[in-house]
Design an enzyme around this catalytic site. Sequence first.
Site, PDB file in Angstrom:
ATOM      1  N   SER B  56       0.865  -1.199   0.138  1.00 15.39           N
ATOM      2  CA  SER B  56      -0.073   0.067   0.050  1.00 15.39           C
ATOM      3  C   SER B  56       1.073   1.152  -0.110  1.00 15.39           C
ATOM      4  O   SER B  56       2.103   1.141   0.304  1.00 15.39           O
ATOM      5  CB  SER B  56      -0.795   0.095   1.278  1.00 15.39           C
ATOM      6  N   HIS B  58       0.448   3.406  -2.626  1.00 13.31           N
ATOM      7  CA  HIS B  58       0.398   3.941  -3.876  1.00 13.31           C
ATOM      8  C   HIS B  58      -0.882   4.422  -4.535  1.00 13.31           C
ATOM      9  O   HIS B  58      -0.961   4.479  -5.613  1.00 13.31           O
ATOM     10  CB  HIS B  58       1.061   2.815  -4.890  1.00 13.31           C
ATOM     11  N   ASP B 111       7.060  -9.018  -4.162  1.00 15.07           N
ATOM     12  CA  ASP B 111       5.894  -9.286  -5.164  1.00 15.07           C
ATOM     13  C   ASP B 111       5.887 -10.496  -5.899  1.00 15.07           C
ATOM     14  O   ASP B 111       5.059 -11.263  -5.876  1.00 15.07           O
ATOM     15  CB  ASP B 111       5.669  -8.210  -5.812  1.00 15.07           C
ATOM     16  N   HIS B 220       9.341   3.380  -3.550  1.00 12.92           N
ATOM     17  CA  HIS B 220       9.191   3.098  -2.362  1.00 12.92           C
ATOM     18  C   HIS B 220      10.481   3.818  -1.615  1.00 12.92           C
ATOM     19  O   HIS B 220      10.989   3.223  -0.828  1.00 12.92           O
ATOM     20  CB  HIS B 220       9.470   1.682  -2.195  1.00 12.92           C
TER      21      HIS B 220
END
Lengths: 330, 330, 187, 187
Positions: B56, B58, B111, B220
């Site tokens: 989260s 973004h 991811d 990030h």
Amino acid sequence: MKKIINDPKNVVDEMVQGLVRSYPEYLERIPETGVVYRHDLKNIQGQVGIVSGGGSGHEPTHAGFVGDGMLSAAVCGEVFTSPTPDQIFEAIKKVDSGAGVFLVIKNYSGDVMNFEMAQDMAEMEDIKVKSIVVDDDIAVENSTYTQGRRGVAGTIFMHKVLGAAAAKGANLDELEQLAQKVLPNIKTIAVALSGATVPEVGKPGFTLGEDEIEYGVGIHGEPGYRREKLQPSKALVEELVGKLNQEFKFEKGDQVAVLVNGMGATPLMEQYIFMNDVLNKLADLGLEVKFTKVGSLMTSLEMAGISLTLFKVSDEIVENLNYATDTIAW
Amino acid sequence: MKKIINDPKNVVDEMVQGLVRSYPEYLERIPETGVVYRHDLKNIQGQVGIVSGGGSGHEPTHAGFVGDGMLSAAVCGEVFTSPTPDQIFEAIKKVDSGAGVFLVIKNYSGDVMNFEMAQDMAEMEDIKVKSIVVDDDIAVENSTYTQGRRGVAGTIFMHKVLGAAAAKGANLDELEQLAQKVLPNIKTIAVALSGATVPEVGKPGFTLGEDEIEYGVGIHGEPGYRREKLQPSKALVEELVGKLNQEFKFEKGDQVAVLVNGMGATPLMEQYIFMNDVLNKLADLGLEVKFTKVGSLMTSLEMAGISLTLFKVSDEIVENLNYATDTIAW
Amino acid sequence: MLDVENVKSWMTKFNEQIQAHHDYLSELDTPIGDGDHGNNMARGMNAVMEAIADKDFTDVPAIFKTIAMSLISKVGGASGPLYGTAFMEMAKVGDGEVSALLPAALAGIKKRGKAETGEKTMVDVWAPIAEKTDFTADDVDKAVEATKDMIATKGRASYVGERSVGHIDPGAMSSGYLLKALLEVEE
Amino acid sequence: MLDVENVKSWMTKFNEQIQAHHDYLSELDTPIGDGDHGNNMARGMNAVMEAIADKDFTDVPAIFKTIAMSLISKVGGASGPLYGTAFMEMAKVGDGEVSALLPAALAGIKKRGKAETGEKTMVDVWAPIAEKTDFTADDVDKAVEATKDMIATKGRASYVGERSVGHIDPGAMSSGYLLKALLEVEE
Ligand SMILES: Nc1ncnc2c1ncn2[C@@H]1O[C@H](COP(=O)(O)OP(=O)(O)O)[C@@H](O)[C@H]1O
Ligand SMILES: Nc1ncnc2c1ncn2[C@@H]1O[C@H](COP(=O)(O)OP(=O)(O)O)[C@@H](O)[C@H]1O
Ligand SMILES: [Mg+2]
Ligand SMILES: [Mg+2]
Ligand SMILES: [Mg+2]
Ligand SMILES: [Mg+2]
């Protein structure tokens, strides 16, 4: 001042260029002006045109709401400075197709005067013009002897409700009645975490300490009513909903629409968290939430903070809020 | 750290609550998870489901792109942290209606691993799953021996193109072919004016001086490739388009889609000004711009800055980009 | 009695003051307004100077009208319509008789702004000066200074209510420059 | 040979290290990553401790499986699947024989992360230790320290390329805590 711009004097012109070039399917510009209008004006021949505008720096307001079901044109003034009457007049001429033009004005002396002068110009050319002055910011004391309250994020609800009504075929008088009916039911209050810097000024309108917030700020760096230490979202909600409730004097079962508006630099994550707390608080008050919207819609350049708009609504108004809309930003 | 939040540990949960409560007409949540899915899943029975997600912070990505013509579900991990396989698996199960599920993954080791594990779980339950790993950030050197490039704002174009194809009835293999075809044509590069603070960390990932910018940052807080003094928008465009052109090696007449993406705290005014300069530069290069989009869509909390995505497109892809979409944020 | 040349030199002197005090006017506008008064006036006066430079005007009303139109179409904000209206009303006087011009301008400003004296606006400078048959730079300075102690009830400064006390009104200050520039021309 | 109690106390000691060095792990992750490794591991180990507290496990594989599932479903990021896979592979060994457990974990991590030694990841701590029949705290510290001079080619640190040199890899550090906690249990 750290901004992605070129010459501070040209920000509005370059912004409008970038905007219109990015969204040719929505917007056209009247050359040499800050006026943008619906690309498909021909589709709303016979309808009342709706024009809004004001100083720039509140993007996506107002141009982002030009399109099917909302505004017919928007007038972009210099940063935080009302547009001039000649430009507003150009917008009025552009969107009038015989049914007249309705102006949505935010309550600042500059805006009111410039729009009034434009209205005079239009009337001299036999264009029917009516208007509403939105004054939803309850942070400011109200009195008939003063300028009254500022127009802030609640103006977007006015755009939406009137835009839907116009699209459904309301005439100029009906729009005026509707605008006056909903006006007292739209109220907003904000809290800032930082100030904003007008490019041509080069320094922020106000500055806050590392852990300071300010309640009741406006959308042009106008100071608010109280500074204090940073609070959790829930505490901000207590303060802001508390103030709004003092004004509305809500009763259990009242229906409301809610707009949580980011002031520019505040990320959506924080806006959603804040909205979650707002909805909890409104449930505590026994209110029925009929419509919700979250986003940085009426911004103040790169100011960090949030505003909360509550709009006491009837089912008919909710229908207008849900009416099909096709704009860049709604 | 100045944020409108409550407990930093609960930001994602409270955000997802606020999001789903604000947009019940778009989203539902799988209880106790960070998975949100289309409210109207029943309308896409028989279509391939499209699932994306990631850390989260973004917002509006990824949940804001769940809806008709784009994603079927999004998985919201902790801030800047990939979601876990069990949650991704829940999303896959939710949106599979027999035609299988396509995963859009951003290229980060976390991811990739978590989505892979979820894919294994799904296959064990006989759900057909295919995926694409988006790696559009050209700021990072590419090599088959390394992790490769990051997935950033260009991922949104992938969502849009695949979402349109799925809505038109493409099957799982066709989606995979399409994804692989467009992948090398999507490239992004960013410039930061400030860093971002993860709520649980409490201090920024990097800090920049009053007049410093950094080229090539990630989403990030990953550092970029060069720091220098603040430049005018036109100069930033020279640098970023220059880098992209080195990769694409454009030829006159090439068709492109353009996404100017605000990183969080950068106002739309600056984004439009930047876009205006980008369009001038692309015209100089003889490119044909077929699609444009501007907004803070793939953000990095309250980071200030901008990313530029160019997407070399065919007419068929442009059709997908313009395909009717109904989501919160597209 | 002003002639066209007098008006040109009035505007030249006023413009000098505005450009020289550009930042100061915006600073005055910061605590009680939105910090743009210097920019607004500088932009407007640039347009005025461009519009009247190297141009022949048949009479005083003609140049006043050009000034008014430049201000109206370039300033925006509150000060644009106010100054614009002031010059438009002066154009309607028909000649350059100062004792008639200033009351006409004042009436225009009050009507446009729906403001009275004592509301901490430019009206508080125009009103005492327009009412005098003769005025001095000192009279102007005093009127400007007097806005400091007032509580604003019109314009953006009204939003801060009692906290507007202690700050000179920016529009009063720019009006002061205008009126003192007129004095220099008349001398 | 570890039994269920050994594993519990292994996890207890590891958890103590993680919570104590929460901020430090995130700091290591800041210049070459995204600053969350401390949070990720702390969140994961809280879940592990909750899942194994006051619970009876029939055998070592059972508790390893519970640990794996907690890590996989609570950590996220890169370290979640990696540590989760390590414990899952250790569960598959079938008993608590350390000389078999560590190589199994290593193989799982390498496969999951598609990483080899020398890429500046946790593999660079697991690999030298798992290959030894006996290892000391000093061996672990050296392996952790050795990541400092490496250039990252896997994980987020690879994005900064050569600038990753000079920084200890955060996952190597947390793996060091895990392996040293094991030493304390074995003693
Ligand atoms: N209603 C009004 N009547 C008279 N003068 C006003 C009124 N509103 C504002 N002013 C004057 O305008 C000045 C502000 O001008 P400016 O900053 O250029 O416009 P804005 O307030 O729109 O930013 C104030 O200092 C005040 O003197
Ligand atoms: N592909 C990989 N193979 C092995 N270890 C990896 C890999 N990618 C990352 N790691 C390890 O994971 C650590 C980072 O974990 P963490 O910060 O929790 O996750 P993230 O990188 O997703 O933020 C790195 O320090 C490194 O030791
Ligand atoms: Mg202004
Ligand atoms: Mg992470
Ligand atoms: Mg002002
Ligand atoms: Mg990390």
